[in-house]
Design a protein around this motif. Structure first.
Motif, PDB file in Angstrom:
ATOM      1  N   ARG A 408      47.362 -45.125   2.512  1.00  8.07           N
ATOM      2  CA  ARG A 408      46.096 -45.596   3.069  1.00  8.07           C
ATOM      3  C   ARG A 408      45.056 -45.616   1.963  1.00  8.07           C
ATOM      4  N   TYR A 409      44.192 -46.641   1.952  1.00  4.26           N
ATOM      5  CA  TYR A 409      43.198 -46.743   0.889  1.00  4.26           C
ATOM      6  C   TYR A 409      41.836 -46.175   1.272  1.00  4.26           C
ATOM      7  N   THR A 410      41.665 -45.718   2.528  1.00  4.39           N
ATOM      8  CA  THR A 410      40.359 -45.165   2.905  1.00  4.39           C
ATOM      9  C   THR A 410      40.345 -43.650   2.682  1.00  4.39           C
ATOM     10  N   LEU A 411      39.130 -43.141   2.457  1.00  2.93           N
ATOM     11  CA  LEU A 411      38.971 -41.699   2.254  1.00  2.93           C
ATOM     12  C   LEU A 411      39.468 -40.930   3.467  1.00  2.93           C
ATOM     13  N   GLU A 412      39.123 -41.416   4.650  1.00  3.24           N
ATOM     14  CA  GLU A 412      39.429 -40.644   5.858  1.00  3.24           C
ATOM     15  C   GLU A 412      40.923 -40.635   6.169  1.00  3.24           C
ATOM     16  N   ILE A 442      35.479 -45.349   6.017  1.00  5.23           N
ATOM     17  CA  ILE A 442      35.491 -45.963   7.353  1.00  5.23           C
ATOM     18  C   ILE A 442      34.196 -45.659   8.100  1.00  5.23           C
ATOM     19  N   ALA A 443      33.716 -44.415   7.969  1.00  6.85           N
ATOM     20  CA  ALA A 443      32.528 -44.004   8.724  1.00  6.85           C
ATOM     21  C   ALA A 443      31.343 -44.922   8.445  1.00  6.85           C
ATOM     22  N   TRP A 444      31.307 -45.494   7.252  1.00  5.73           N
ATOM     23  CA  TRP A 444      30.224 -46.419   6.909  1.00  5.73           C
ATOM     24  C   TRP A 444      30.484 -47.792   7.543  1.00  5.73           C
ATOM     25  N   GLU A 445      31.724 -48.255   7.460  1.00  6.81           N
ATOM     26  CA  GLU A 445      32.038 -49.619   7.923  1.00  6.81           C
ATOM     27  C   GLU A 445      32.070 -49.698   9.448  1.00  6.81           C
ATOM     28  N   ASP A 446      32.646 -48.665  10.080  1.00  3.94           N
ATOM     29  CA  ASP A 446      32.859 -48.716  11.534  1.00  3.94           C
ATOM     30  C   ASP A 446      32.695 -47.304  12.109  1.00  3.94           C
ATOM     31  N   PRO A 447      31.430 -46.934  12.414  1.00  2.00           N
ATOM     32  CA  PRO A 447      31.178 -45.564  12.868  1.00  2.00           C
ATOM     33  C   PRO A 447      31.951 -45.214  14.137  1.00  2.00           C
ATOM     34  N   ASN A 448      32.400 -46.231  14.890  1.00  2.00           N
ATOM     35  CA  ASN A 448      33.104 -45.941  16.148  1.00  2.00           C
ATOM     36  C   ASN A 448      34.619 -45.924  15.992  1.00  2.00           C
ATOM     37  N   TYR A 451      40.063 -42.402  15.230  1.00  2.00           N
ATOM     38  CA  TYR A 451      41.191 -41.921  14.418  1.00  2.00           C
ATOM     39  C   TYR A 451      42.378 -41.525  15.284  1.00  2.00           C
ATOM     40  N   ARG A 452      42.086 -41.077  16.526  1.00  2.00           N
ATOM     41  CA  ARG A 452      43.180 -40.622  17.385  1.00  2.00           C
ATOM     42  C   ARG A 452      44.077 -41.766  17.830  1.00  2.00           C
ATOM     43  N   ALA A 453      43.530 -43.003  17.833  1.00  2.00           N
ATOM     44  CA  ALA A 453      44.326 -44.154  18.286  1.00  2.00           C
ATOM     45  C   ALA A 453      45.463 -44.457  17.300  1.00  2.00           C
ATOM     46  N   LYS A 454      45.434 -43.814  16.117  1.00  2.00           N
ATOM     47  CA  LYS A 454      46.490 -43.954  15.097  1.00  2.00           C
ATOM     48  C   LYS A 454      46.635 -45.386  14.597  1.00  2.00           C
ATOM     49  N   LYS A 455      45.546 -46.173  14.767  1.00  2.00           N
ATOM     50  CA  LYS A 455      45.581 -47.519  14.196  1.00  2.00           C
ATOM     51  C   LYS A 455      45.102 -47.452  12.753  1.00  2.00           C
ATOM     52  N   THR A 456      45.640 -48.357  11.910  1.00  2.00           N
ATOM     53  CA  THR A 456      45.212 -48.384  10.513  1.00  2.00           C
ATOM     54  C   THR A 456      43.913 -49.159  10.409  1.00  2.00           C
ATOM     55  N   PHE A 457      42.958 -48.628   9.625  1.00  2.00           N
ATOM     56  CA  PHE A 457      41.717 -49.369   9.399  1.00  2.00           C
ATOM     57  C   PHE A 457      41.972 -50.473   8.385  1.00  2.00           C
ATOM     58  N   LEU A 458      41.539 -51.675   8.721  1.00  2.00           N
ATOM     59  CA  LEU A 458      41.646 -52.765   7.760  1.00  2.00           C
ATOM     60  C   LEU A 458      40.252 -53.293   7.468  1.00  2.00           C
ATOM     61  N   PHE A 459      39.841 -53.252   6.211  1.00  2.00           N
ATOM     62  CA  PHE A 459      38.541 -53.796   5.825  1.00  2.00           C
ATOM     63  C   PHE A 459      38.518 -55.267   6.212  1.00  2.00           C
ATOM     64  N   GLY A 461      37.485 -58.130   5.211  1.00  2.00           N
ATOM     65  CA  GLY A 461      37.890 -59.154   4.244  1.00  2.00           C
ATOM     66  C   GLY A 461      39.374 -59.156   3.962  1.00  2.00           C
ATOM     67  N   LEU A 462      40.065 -58.111   4.372  1.00  2.00           N
ATOM     68  CA  LEU A 462      41.491 -57.998   4.055  1.00  2.00           C
ATOM     69  C   LEU A 462      42.380 -58.482   5.178  1.00  2.00           C
ATOM     70  N   GLN A 463      41.776 -58.751   6.342  1.00  2.00           N
ATOM     71  CA  GLN A 463      42.647 -58.951   7.488  1.00  2.00           C
ATOM     72  C   GLN A 463      43.622 -60.108   7.322  1.00  2.00           C
ATOM     73  N   ALA A 464      43.160 -61.168   6.654  1.00  2.00           N
ATOM     74  CA  ALA A 464      44.047 -62.320   6.517  1.00  2.00           C
ATOM     75  C   ALA A 464      45.321 -61.938   5.758  1.00  2.00           C
ATOM     76  N   ALA A 465      45.146 -61.201   4.665  1.00  2.00           N
ATOM     77  CA  ALA A 465      46.320 -60.877   3.855  1.00  2.00           C
ATOM     78  C   ALA A 465      47.117 -59.723   4.451  1.00  2.00           C
ATOM     79  N   GLY A 466      46.417 -58.804   5.114  1.00  2.00           N
ATOM     80  CA  GLY A 466      47.112 -57.611   5.606  1.00  2.00           C
ATOM     81  C   GLY A 466      47.983 -57.946   6.791  1.00  2.00           C
TER      82      GLY A 466
END
Ligand code: FAD
Length: 466
Positions: A408-412, A442-448, A451-459, A461-466
C-alpha cells in the motif's frame, strides 16, 4: 491546468529537468517490489524535476509551486519501496540529492543536509572522530538521510537502538512549509513526530541533526543451523546477551540463503538456515564462546572490509536486501512486514512456519521494540495472486501477528490503519492547499474513509490505471 512555462520562468536560475526520460527515471522509486503497487503505479510520472542546491532555493521552489497550484513530491535517492516518492498528482519532483553536505560534527551528534548518502555521512564522521550513525537502512550505500527520516523506519543498528520513531534517535529537523510565503521551522522533542515517517506530506526537511554512536570495524558473521527454529532461538538469545555488542541480527530460513545469496553460496549449505550477525571486535571472543555453546556453525566470517574480498557487507544480505536478492533469482517473490508480539514471538514464528511453510520463507530482523528484543518479520512470499496475498495477510492477523502492509502506498494502510492526528493537524498548518506529495495521507484526501471496510484507497488520479 497549471501553467508550467510560467512556473519554469519563476524558477530561473534553479536546476530544472524536463527531458521525459530523466523525469520518468526520477519519478520512480522501488515500488515495483510489490506486484500490487507495480500494477497501480507503473504509469505514474511527474512533469519536472527541480534540483535545489540550498534551502533558499527550496523556499523559492515551494513559493512558486504554491502560487501556480502545482504539486511537489520530495525525493531523496528514490529507494523507498512503498511508492512513497511516486508523484501521484504529477507536478514537481523535488530532487534533494544536491543538498548533500555534512555541516557539523560534534561528540554524539551530526548536522547534515537531507540529500547526503548515509554511507558518505558515516565515512565523514568516522574520519572526523570515530563516530557513525546509530542506525541506517540496508540501503546506506545509496539512500539519503532525509529520505530515511521521512520514509524509513529502522534497520541496521535497531538491535541496539530501536527504531527511528524512538525518542532520541533523531535530535532535530529543520523544515520548509508549503505556503504562499514558506516558513522555516525547527522541530525537536515530540514535535519530530509531525514529520518523521510522514513521506514529506507536510514539510520539506532541509536539515537533520542525528545522534552518533562509536564506530567499530564491525565483524560480519554468518552462522548456520540445520533447524530453522534453532536459528530463531539462537538469534533471540544473542539479542538478549547484554554484554555482547551487535549491530545486526537476522535469520533467513533454508533454503533461501543458499538459493538467493549467490555471492555467498560457496560458504552455505542448502539445508541450513542462516543467522546474519554484525558484532563489534571487542565482543568477538564472547560472541564465539556463546555461538559455540549454542551449537551454531560459523560458516562465514569477515573481520575487516578487506576480508570481504569483493563480497557485499553482511547488512546487504539483511532487511529488504534479502528480498532484493531473492527477487533477482525468482522475480515472483515479494514480501510482507510482520510483527510477532512479545513474549510469545517464538511460538508465533513457529506457528506461521507451520501454517505457511515454503510459500512464505522465513526472514526475521531482531530489533529492540519498547525495550524488548523481538523479531520483526520480513518474510518472503512466493506470490501467486493478490487474493492469496490478502489471505496470507489475514492468516497472520488471525494468529495475532499484525501486518504492516508493504503493498500500500498510503501512510495509513501501510501502518496502523488509522489517522495520525498529529501529522494531519500539522499538514493543515504547513501545507494548507494539500500540494505536498498528494495521495499519500488518506485522512487529508478522504476524511470519511472507512478502514474497517478493508477497501484499498485509490488516489482519484490513479483510478483509471489501477
Ligand atoms: P526516498 O525513497 O527518496 O524518499 C522516501 C520518502 O521520503 C518519500 O516519501 C519522499 O517523498 C520523502 N522525502 C525524501 N526526502 C525528503 C525530504 N528532504 N523532506 C521531506 N520528505 C522527503 N528502509 C528502512 O527503514 N530500513 C531498511 O533496512 C531498508 N532496507 C531497504 C532495502 C532495499 C533493498 C530497499 C529497496 C529499500 C529499503 N528500505 C529500508 C527503504 C529505503 O531504502 C529507506 O527507507 C531509505 O532510507 C529511503 O531513503 P531515500 O533517500 O531513498 O528516500
Amino acid at each position: 491546468m497549471a501553467d508550467l512555462a510560467k512556473l519554469k520562468a519563476d524558477l530561473a536560475g534553479i536546476a530544472i529537468e524536463d527531458n521525459p526520460a530523466i523525469v520518468k527515471q526520477k519519478s520512480r522509486d522501488f515500488f515495483w517490489y510489490s506486484p500490487v503497487l507495480k500494477r497501480q503505479l507503473d504509469h505514474v510520472v511527474g512533469d519536472l524535476v527541480v534540483t535545489p542546491k540550498d534551502e533558499a532555493e527550496v523556499i523559492r521552489v515551494l513559493a512558486a509551486a504554491h502560487a501556480h497550484g502545482v504539486a511537489v513530491t520530495p525525493r531523496g535517492a528514490g529507494t523507498g519501496n512503498y511508492g512513497q516518492a511516486m508523484p501521484l498528482a504529477g507536478g514537481i519532483v523535488l530532487n534533494l540529492a544536491e543538498m548533500n553536505k555534512v555541516t557539523a560534527i560534534a561528540p554524539g551528534r551530526v548536522v547534515a543536509e537531507p540529500g547526503v548518502i548515509m554511507a558518505k555521512l558515516d565515512a565523514e564522521t568516522r574520519a572526523h572522530s570515530g563516530q557513525e550513525l546509530r542506525l541506517h537502512p540496508s540501503t546506506a550505500n545509496t539512500a539519503s538521510v532525509g529520505g530515511f527520516v521521512a520514509g524509513g523506519s529502522g534497520g541496521v543498528g535497531s538491535i541496539r537502538w530501536g527504531g527511528l520513531r524512538d525518542l532520541g534517535n533523531v535530535i532535530r529537523l529543520r523544515i520548509v512549509t508549503m505556503e504562499a510565503s514558506p516558513r522555516t521551522l525547527e522541530l525537536s522533542r515530540f514535535d519530530l513526530h509531525k514529520v518523521s515517517h510522514a513521506y514529506g506530506t507536510n514539510g520539506i526537511i532541509t536539515e537533520v541533526e542525528m545522534p552518533l554512536a562509536p564506530a567499530y570495524d564491525w565483524v560480519d558473521v554468518l552462522v548456520g543451523f540445520d533447524d530453522w527454529m534453532d536459528a530463531v532461538r539462537y538469534a533471540d538469545a544473542l539479542g538478549n546477551e547484554d554484554g555482547i555488542l551487535t549491530k545486526e541480527i537476522a535469520t533467513v530460513a533454508a533454503p533461501a540463503p543458499f538459493d538467493y545469496f549467490l555471492r555467498h553460496q560457496k560458504f552455505l549449505k542448502r539445508e541450513q538456515s542462516v543467522v546474519i550477525v554484525m558484532v563489534a571486535p571487542h565482543s568477538l571472543d564472547a560472541f564465539l564462546a556463546f555461538t559455540g555453546r549454542e551449537k551454531g556453525e560459523i560458516v562465514f566470517r569477515a573481520d575487516t572490509a578487506q576480508d570481504l574480498k569483493g563480497l557485499p557487507p553482511a547488512f546487504e544480505l539483511a532487511w529488504n536486501h534479502t528480498t532484493l536478492r531473492a527477487l533477482r533469482v525468482d522475480p515472483s517473490i515479494t514480501y510482507l512486514q510482520v510483527m510477532y508480539p512479545f513474549p510469545d514471538h517464538q511460538k508465533k514464528v513457529a506457528r506461521m512456519t507451520e501454517l505457511l511453510g515454503d510459500e512464505v520463507p522465513g526472514h526475521l530482523e531482531f530489533v529492540r521494540f519498547d525495550g524488548k528484543v523481538i523479531p520483526m518479520g520480513l518474510p518472503m512470499v512466493r506470490f501467486s495472486t493478490e487474493e492469496r496475498l490478502d489471505e496470507i495477510i489475514r492468516i497472520h492477523e488471525e494468529e495475532g501477528c499484525p501486518i504492516f502492509n508493504p503493498h500500500r502506498y498510503t501512510l495509513e494502510e501501510g501502518g496502523m490503519k488509522q489517522t495520525d492526528d498529529v501529522q494531519l493537524a500539522f499538514k493543515r498548518e504547513a501545507d494548507p492547499d494539500g500540494l505536498l506529495n498528494p495521495g499519500k495521507m488518506i485522512a487529508w484526501e478522504d476524511p470519511n474513509f472507512d478502514y474497517r471496510a478493508k477497501k484499498t484507497f485509490l488516489f482519484p488520479g490513479l483510478q483509471a490505471a489501477g
